[in-house]
Write an enzyme that holds these catalytic residues in place. Sequence first.
Site, PDB file in Angstrom:
ATOM      1  N   HIS A 122       0.877  -1.326  -0.062  1.00 55.03           N
ATOM      2  CA  HIS A 122       0.129  -0.062   0.005  1.00 55.03           C
ATOM      3  C   HIS A 122       0.717   1.332  -0.152  1.00 55.03           C
ATOM      4  O   HIS A 122       2.164   1.204   0.111  1.00 55.03           O
ATOM      5  CB  HIS A 122      -0.854  -0.071   1.170  1.00 55.03           C
TER       6      HIS A 122
HETATM    7  P1  TYD Z   1      -1.669  -2.966   7.611  1.00 53.07           P
HETATM    8  O1  TYD Z   1      -1.461  -1.477   7.731  1.00 53.07           O
HETATM    9  O2  TYD Z   1      -2.460  -3.292   6.355  1.00 53.07           O
HETATM   10  O3  TYD Z   1      -0.562  -3.938   7.748  1.00 53.07           O
HETATM   11  P2  TYD Z   1       0.639  -4.004   6.890  1.00 53.07           P
HETATM   12  O4  TYD Z   1       1.115  -2.864   6.007  1.00 53.07           O
HETATM   13  O5  TYD Z   1       1.979  -4.578   7.973  1.00 53.07           O
HETATM   14  O6  TYD Z   1       0.603  -5.427   5.951  1.00 53.07           O
HETATM   15  O7  TYD Z   1      -2.657  -3.372   8.969  1.00 53.07           O
HETATM   16  C1  TYD Z   1      -2.976  -4.755   9.100  1.00 53.07           C
HETATM   17  C2  TYD Z   1      -4.349  -4.565   9.818  1.00 53.07           C
HETATM   18  O8  TYD Z   1      -4.110  -4.031  11.203  1.00 53.07           O
HETATM   19  C3  TYD Z   1      -5.434  -3.930   9.075  1.00 53.07           C
HETATM   20  O9  TYD Z   1      -6.585  -4.499   9.647  1.00 53.07           O
HETATM   21  C4  TYD Z   1      -5.511  -2.495  10.048  1.00 53.07           C
HETATM   22  C5  TYD Z   1      -4.640  -2.818  11.547  1.00 53.07           C
HETATM   23  N1  TYD Z   1      -4.199  -1.834  11.949  1.00 53.07           N
HETATM   24  C6  TYD Z   1      -4.370  -1.068  13.029  1.00 53.07           C
HETATM   25  O10 TYD Z   1      -5.816  -1.348  13.356  1.00 53.07           O
HETATM   26  N2  TYD Z   1      -3.828   0.112  13.568  1.00 53.07           N
HETATM   27  C7  TYD Z   1      -2.835   0.286  13.008  1.00 53.07           C
HETATM   28  O11 TYD Z   1      -2.073   1.255  13.592  1.00 53.07           O
HETATM   29  C8  TYD Z   1      -2.216  -0.380  11.811  1.00 53.07           C
HETATM   30  C9  TYD Z   1      -0.793  -0.350  11.325  1.00 53.07           C
HETATM   31  C10 TYD Z   1      -2.985  -1.454  11.382  1.00 53.07           C
END
Ligand code: TYD
Length: 138
Positions: free
Chosen positions: A55
């Site tokens: 992302h």
């Molecule tokens: P995501 O940012 O998509 O993770 P990565 O970039 O590591 O693959 O987040 C994964 C999940 O965690 C998503 O459901 C959102 C949640 N999340 C939160 O609730 N708070 C946060 O601060 C972060 C970073 C993620």
Amino acid sequence: MQASVNDCRIVELDRHHSDRQGDLSVVENGKDVPFAVKRVYYLYDIPGGEERGGHAHKLLRQLIVAASGSFTVVLDDGREKRSITLNRPYQGLLVVPGIWRELIDFSSGAICLVLASEKYDEGDYIRDYDVFLMNKQL
Ligand code: TYD
């Protein structure tokens, strides 16, 4: 101005070394990171071969640290890609907004520590690569 992968850079963190007691590194708002840290999160227990990220962010700035082990961050600004392997707890990768990132090649036991400039906001994410590229062309 459109963000470039070359706007992302390694930040050397303060490192206090003691032969007998190990090391300690410090991140201080305004001194080691060019933003006020509003949120800290960390990724851990990442199964081998798994990838994270996938992302971009509209406004969020981040400092990504391999607090333990190693992994590779692939940065992509829509024109150019840049891969940076993090494997030192006293180095952080500063990622600016408008950069697509993938986190790959996690070593066993790796911990990816992220210091972020904003609180969690799903509206700040661009999770579709085609939308990301389209925004870059505007
Ligand atoms: P995501 O940012 O998509 O993770 P990565 O970039 O590591 O693959 O987040 C994964 C999940 O965690 C998503 O459901 C959102 C949640 N999340 C939160 O609730 N708070 C946060 O601060 C972060 C970073 C993620």
